[in-house]
Design a protein around this motif. Structure first.
Motif, PDB file in Angstrom:
ATOM      1  N   UNK A  97       0.812  -1.213   0.000  1.00  0.00           N
ATOM      2  CA  UNK A  97       0.000   0.000   0.000  1.00  0.00           C
ATOM      3  C   UNK A  97       0.849   1.268   0.000  1.00  0.00           C
ATOM      4  N   UNK A  98       2.014   1.252   0.616  1.00  0.00           N
ATOM      5  CA  UNK A  98       2.861   2.450   0.655  1.00  0.00           C
ATOM      6  C   UNK A  98       3.381   2.785  -0.732  1.00  0.00           C
ATOM      7  N   UNK A  99       3.970   1.807  -1.416  1.00  0.00           N
ATOM      8  CA  UNK A  99       4.528   2.095  -2.743  1.00  0.00           C
ATOM      9  C   UNK A  99       3.431   2.392  -3.757  1.00  0.00           C
ATOM     10  N   UNK A 100       2.285   1.719  -3.680  1.00  0.00           N
ATOM     11  CA  UNK A 100       1.213   2.029  -4.627  1.00  0.00           C
ATOM     12  C   UNK A 100       0.649   3.426  -4.374  1.00  0.00           C
ATOM     13  N   UNK A 101       0.635   3.867  -3.135  1.00  0.00           N
ATOM     14  CA  UNK A 101       0.183   5.230  -2.831  1.00  0.00           C
ATOM     15  C   UNK A 101       1.168   6.265  -3.367  1.00  0.00           C
ATOM     16  N   UNK A 144       7.656  -5.863   0.605  1.00  0.00           N
ATOM     17  CA  UNK A 144       6.395  -6.351   1.176  1.00  0.00           C
ATOM     18  C   UNK A 144       6.492  -6.583   2.681  1.00  0.00           C
ATOM     19  N   UNK A 145       7.679  -6.919   3.176  1.00  0.00           N
ATOM     20  CA  UNK A 145       7.825  -7.153   4.619  1.00  0.00           C
ATOM     21  C   UNK A 145       7.895  -5.857   5.408  1.00  0.00           C
ATOM     22  N   UNK A 146       8.388  -4.781   4.789  1.00  0.00           N
ATOM     23  CA  UNK A 146       8.598  -3.540   5.535  1.00  0.00           C
ATOM     24  C   UNK A 146       7.589  -2.453   5.215  1.00  0.00           C
ATOM     25  N   UNK A 147       6.839  -2.598   4.130  1.00  0.00           N
ATOM     26  CA  UNK A 147       6.014  -1.499   3.634  1.00  0.00           C
ATOM     27  C   UNK A 147       4.991  -0.988   4.644  1.00  0.00           C
ATOM     28  N   UNK A 148       4.346  -1.850   5.367  1.00  0.00           N
ATOM     29  CA  UNK A 148       3.352  -1.409   6.334  1.00  0.00           C
ATOM     30  C   UNK A 148       3.952  -0.733   7.550  1.00  0.00           C
TER      31      UNK A 148
END
Length: 157
Positions: A27-31, A67-71
């Motif tokens: 969600x972070x990178x897609x935002x 994917x492990x750190x994005x949230x």
């Protein structure tokens, strides 16, 4: 905001700029990419090619598994990543933290500012809430409770 049309706004260009499909962990990178595409790509208000999350991850040189750190990314990392992308593509752009209650502004003032800024095609937003990032597309202003409803004042019973 008395008129109904001023209480609702949806920017379809912003909608088209959000990368799909999305993983719940990205969600972070897609935002970030959604904001970048809205501001600079042909999907939004720019002239540059469309940026994908995969291309952005490569540009950012993210060595660990995204994917492990994005949230768990702090807000400052999101700001920094946006500015790195702007620098990479040689476009002007600045990221800042917009909505914080501890800055002394009243929520009503901040709401008025957001309503004006979401209609500005030179601004894009990422909302961070409980380890999740999303890109607002507009607004729908509704009463918080029945006491905030606007009722007719000259009503005959």
């Amino acid at each position: 905001m008395a008129a109904t049309e001023s209480k609702k706004f949806l920017d379809l260009k912003r909608w088209h700029c959000i990368p799909r499909p999305q993983s719940s962990k990205l969600c972070a990178i897609t935002s970030i990419v959604g904001c970048w595409n809205y501001l600079y790509s042909v999907l939004g208000n720019g002239t540059l090619s469309i940026l994908t999350p995969e291309a952005a991850i490569k540009i950012l040189n993210h060595s660990q598994d995204w994917a492990k750190s994005a949230g768990q990314l702090p807000n400052k990392a999101i700001l920094n990543y946006f500015e790195i992308l702007c620098e990479h593509f040689k476009v002007q752009g600045k990221a800042r933290i917009y909505w914080k209650r501890d800055n002394g502004e009243l929520p009503e003032t901040m709401l008025r500012e957001y309503v004006a800024d979401i209609k500005n095609n030179r601004r894009a937003f990422i909302y961070h809430c409980h380890n999740h990032y999303l890109t607002p597309l507009g607004y729908d202003i509704v009463p918080v409770s029945y006491t905030h409803l606007t009722l007719p004042t000259n009503r005959e019973v």
